[in-house]
Design a protein around this motif. Structure first.
Motif, PDB file in Angstrom:
ATOM      1  N   VAL A 193     -28.156 -17.017   8.235  1.00 40.00           N
ATOM      2  CA  VAL A 193     -28.385 -16.810   6.809  1.00 40.00           C
ATOM      3  C   VAL A 193     -28.201 -15.337   6.443  1.00 40.00           C
ATOM      4  CG1 VAL A 193     -30.118 -16.908   4.968  1.00 40.00           C
ATOM      5  CG2 VAL A 193     -29.910 -18.796   6.606  1.00 40.00           C
ATOM      6  N   LEU A 194     -28.779 -14.459   7.235  1.00 38.17           N
ATOM      7  CA  LEU A 194     -28.664 -13.029   6.970  1.00 38.17           C
ATOM      8  C   LEU A 194     -27.216 -12.546   7.069  1.00 38.17           C
ATOM      9  CD1 LEU A 194     -31.818 -11.825   8.921  1.00 38.17           C
ATOM     10  CD2 LEU A 194     -31.387 -11.420   6.486  1.00 38.17           C
ATOM     11  N   GLY A 195     -26.484 -13.067   8.044  1.00 41.16           N
ATOM     12  CA  GLY A 195     -25.093 -12.660   8.200  1.00 41.16           C
ATOM     13  C   GLY A 195     -24.260 -13.009   6.981  1.00 41.16           C
ATOM     14  N   ALA A 196     -24.502 -14.191   6.418  1.00 40.60           N
ATOM     15  CA  ALA A 196     -23.754 -14.610   5.235  1.00 40.60           C
ATOM     16  C   ALA A 196     -23.998 -13.664   4.065  1.00 40.60           C
ATOM     17  CB  ALA A 196     -24.144 -16.030   4.846  1.00 40.60           C
ATOM     18  N   VAL A 197     -25.223 -13.155   3.956  1.00 39.85           N
ATOM     19  CA  VAL A 197     -25.556 -12.228   2.866  1.00 39.85           C
ATOM     20  C   VAL A 197     -25.092 -10.811   3.193  1.00 39.85           C
ATOM     21  CG1 VAL A 197     -27.448 -11.205   1.542  1.00 39.85           C
ATOM     22  CG2 VAL A 197     -27.536 -13.627   2.180  1.00 39.85           C
ATOM     23  N   ALA A 198     -25.363 -10.369   4.433  1.00 39.87           N
ATOM     24  CA  ALA A 198     -25.081  -8.986   4.812  1.00 39.87           C
ATOM     25  C   ALA A 198     -23.592  -8.665   4.776  1.00 39.87           C
ATOM     26  CB  ALA A 198     -25.633  -8.713   6.211  1.00 39.87           C
ATOM     27  N   LEU A 199     -22.755  -9.572   5.259  1.00 41.07           N
ATOM     28  CA  LEU A 199     -21.325  -9.291   5.335  1.00 41.07           C
ATOM     29  C   LEU A 199     -20.676  -9.244   3.957  1.00 41.07           C
ATOM     30  CD1 LEU A 199     -20.350 -11.327   8.516  1.00 41.07           C
ATOM     31  CD2 LEU A 199     -20.564  -8.842   8.258  1.00 41.07           C
ATOM     32  N   ARG A 200     -21.300  -9.860   2.968  1.00 41.26           N
ATOM     33  CA  ARG A 200     -20.787  -9.756   1.601  1.00 41.26           C
ATOM     34  C   ARG A 200     -20.966  -8.340   1.055  1.00 41.26           C
ATOM     35  NH1 ARG A 200     -23.061 -14.585  -1.996  1.00 41.26           N
ATOM     36  NH2 ARG A 200     -21.688 -13.533  -3.501  1.00 41.26           N
ATOM     37  N   ARG A 201     -21.871  -7.586   1.685  1.00 46.70           N
ATOM     38  CA  ARG A 201     -22.124  -6.202   1.263  1.00 46.70           C
ATOM     39  C   ARG A 201     -21.372  -5.189   2.113  1.00 46.70           C
ATOM     40  NH1 ARG A 201     -28.537  -5.877  -0.349  1.00 46.70           N
ATOM     41  NH2 ARG A 201     -28.608  -7.801  -1.595  1.00 46.70           N
ATOM     42  N   GLY A 202     -20.486  -5.686   2.957  1.00 46.28           N
ATOM     43  CA  GLY A 202     -19.703  -4.804   3.811  1.00 46.28           C
ATOM     44  C   GLY A 202     -20.193  -4.830   5.243  1.00 46.28           C
ATOM     45  N   VAL A 203     -19.410  -4.246   6.109  1.00 38.62           N
ATOM     46  CA  VAL A 203     -19.755  -4.201   7.535  1.00 38.62           C
ATOM     47  C   VAL A 203     -20.557  -2.930   7.803  1.00 38.62           C
ATOM     48  CG1 VAL A 203     -18.849  -4.100   9.884  1.00 38.62           C
ATOM     49  CG2 VAL A 203     -17.662  -5.457   8.139  1.00 38.62           C
ATOM     50  N   PRO A 204     -21.780  -3.061   8.329  1.00 39.38           N
ATOM     51  CA  PRO A 204     -22.591  -1.862   8.601  1.00 39.38           C
ATOM     52  C   PRO A 204     -21.996  -1.059   9.750  1.00 39.38           C
ATOM     53  CG  PRO A 204     -23.653  -3.805   9.504  1.00 39.38           C
ATOM     54  CD  PRO A 204     -22.475  -4.301   8.712  1.00 39.38           C
ATOM     55  N   ARG A 205     -22.157   0.253   9.674  1.00 39.23           N
ATOM     56  CA  ARG A 205     -21.649   1.130  10.735  1.00 39.23           C
ATOM     57  C   ARG A 205     -22.751   2.093  11.183  1.00 39.23           C
ATOM     58  NH1 ARG A 205     -17.204  -0.152   7.754  1.00 39.23           N
ATOM     59  NH2 ARG A 205     -15.276  -0.551   8.917  1.00 39.23           N
ATOM     60  N   PRO A 206     -23.731   1.577  11.929  1.00 37.90           N
ATOM     61  CA  PRO A 206     -24.810   2.451  12.419  1.00 37.90           C
ATOM     62  C   PRO A 206     -24.271   3.472  13.418  1.00 37.90           C
ATOM     63  CG  PRO A 206     -25.387   0.116  12.633  1.00 37.90           C
ATOM     64  CD  PRO A 206     -23.924   0.181  12.339  1.00 37.90           C
ATOM     65  N   THR A 207     -24.924   4.621  13.485  1.00 40.84           N
ATOM     66  CA  THR A 207     -24.600   5.609  14.499  1.00 40.84           C
ATOM     67  C   THR A 207     -25.121   5.115  15.847  1.00 40.84           C
ATOM     68  OG1 THR A 207     -26.683   6.792  14.214  1.00 40.84           O
ATOM     69  CG2 THR A 207     -24.840   7.434  12.776  1.00 40.84           C
ATOM     70  N   ALA A 208     -24.740   5.807  16.905  1.00 44.00           N
ATOM     71  CA  ALA A 208     -25.211   5.416  18.239  1.00 44.00           C
ATOM     72  C   ALA A 208     -26.738   5.459  18.316  1.00 44.00           C
ATOM     73  CB  ALA A 208     -24.597   6.340  19.290  1.00 44.00           C
ATOM     74  N   ARG A 209     -27.332   6.477  17.709  1.00 44.44           N
ATOM     75  CA  ARG A 209     -28.795   6.589  17.724  1.00 44.44           C
ATOM     76  C   ARG A 209     -29.431   5.451  16.935  1.00 44.44           C
ATOM     77  NH1 ARG A 209     -32.238  12.053  16.191  1.00 44.44           N
ATOM     78  NH2 ARG A 209     -34.313  11.200  16.650  1.00 44.44           N
ATOM     79  N   GLN A 210     -28.840   5.104  15.790  1.00 41.18           N
ATOM     80  CA  GLN A 210     -29.367   3.986  15.001  1.00 41.18           C
ATOM     81  C   GLN A 210     -29.220   2.665  15.745  1.00 41.18           C
ATOM     82  OE1 GLN A 210     -26.971   4.667  11.507  1.00 41.18           O
ATOM     83  NE2 GLN A 210     -28.596   5.802  10.444  1.00 41.18           N
ATOM     84  N   TRP A 211     -28.119   2.511  16.461  1.00 43.27           N
ATOM     85  CA  TRP A 211     -27.933   1.293  17.241  1.00 43.27           C
ATOM     86  C   TRP A 211     -29.030   1.145  18.295  1.00 43.27           C
ATOM     87  CZ3 TRP A 211     -26.089  -3.171  16.679  1.00 43.27           C
ATOM     88  CH2 TRP A 211     -24.902  -3.414  15.984  1.00 43.27           C
ATOM     89  N   ARG A 212     -29.406   2.259  18.916  1.00 47.17           N
ATOM     90  CA  ARG A 212     -30.467   2.184  19.935  1.00 47.17           C
ATOM     91  C   ARG A 212     -31.767   1.678  19.314  1.00 47.17           C
ATOM     92  NH1 ARG A 212     -27.887   6.947  21.907  1.00 47.17           N
ATOM     93  NH2 ARG A 212     -29.268   8.305  20.713  1.00 47.17           N
TER      94      ARG A 212
END
Length: 275
Positions: free
Chosen positions: A49-68
């Motif tokens: 459900v979240l993916g369907a909503v989130a991807l409509r707002r674009g693809v997130p690009r977290p930094t390496a630190r944010q990914w951790r």
């Protein structure tokens, strides 16, 4: 402007209602789904459900630190928290579990003061002592009838879930300042779902055997207390301090107790509800 200032409060209210219902739903499903299978099913629905909503707002690009941070939140809050809470609710009632989780606001305040620079006051220190006293009282009340090993294990599992939640909320605070709430929630939920994949076989078998109503309750957990409520909570965190937001969850136990009485015909032990 007033309308916008109301939105974080509305987001918190939404979260509290659905999280309260989650304690009841988890307890209701204890006979049909194992802790791991229920966690996986809930997270798969939530991530979809979240993916369907989130991807409509674009693809997130977290930094390496944010990914951790996202990975740690996914493993702790979405993975470990759900499995531990589900297992705990096999041993204690929904209202007691909701009260035990309320050690979290104090833990959040301590962690936020240490790592986020939020204020730690003497009143907060007193609250810490009172919270742990309440937890001890609940633990004693659930072990007074000879089945203590089983009940105390349930208390310990719920407290472990509370710790995982507290750490994750503090980690999430810097993330939602730079990334959208729905993107952070989706990515963390997806990490949690991947972590729970070892229970895929159990989930498939239990879905086949469970009544249709229980499967719909699992879907409910994924859509509302997970996809919607975690996102509204992350949105509120963007506009409130971690300590202030953590305190709002003190409203969850009374809501859960009322729902448990109405839907499950169960209530916490008298000494626990006296907390």
């Amino acid at each position: 402007m007033q309308h916008r200032s109301f939105l974080p409060l509305a987001a918190v209210a939404t979260t509290l209602v659905f999280w309260s219902s989650a304690f009841v739903a988890i307890r209701h499903l204890a006979d049909d789904f194992s802790p791991g299978a229920l966690s996986l099913g809930r997270l798969l629905v939530g991530a979809t459900v979240l993916g369907a909503v989130a991807l409509r707002r674009g693809v997130p690009r977290p930094t390496a630190r944010q990914w951790r941070s996202i990975v740690v939140i996914g493993l702790l809050w979405f993975g470990f928290y759900n499995v531990a809470l589900n297992a705990g609710e096999h041993r204690v009632d929904a209202g007691t579990a909701a009260m035990l989780i309320q050690v979290s606001p104090i833990l959040i305040a301590v962690l936020a003061a240490t790592f986020l620079g939020e204020r730690f006051t003497p009143a907060l220190a007193a609250g810490l002592l009172l919270a742990f006293a309440g937890v001890a009282l609940i633990g004693l009340s659930t072990s007074g009838d000879g089945g203590s090993a089983r009940d105390l294990l349930g208390v310990a599992l719920v407290l472990a879930a509370a710790l995982a939640y507290s750490i994750s909320l503090v980690l999430q605070k810097p993330l939602v300042a730079r990334l959208s709430a729905v993107h952070v929630t989706w990515l963390a939920c997806s990490v949690g779902a991947v972590a729970c994949l070892p229970w895929a076989g159990e989930l498939i078998g239990q879905v086949r055997e469970a009544p249709a109503s229980s499967t719909w309750w699992l879907v409910y957990l994924g859509v509302f207390p997970t996809a919607l409520a975690f996102t509204t909570y992350a949105y509120a965190l963007r506009h409130m301090s971690a300590s202030s937001l953590g305190v709002t969850t003190y409203l969850v136990p009374p809501l859960t107790i009322v729902m448990g009485l109405v839907l499950l015909d169960e209530a916490p032990a008298p000494a626990a509800s006296a907390r």
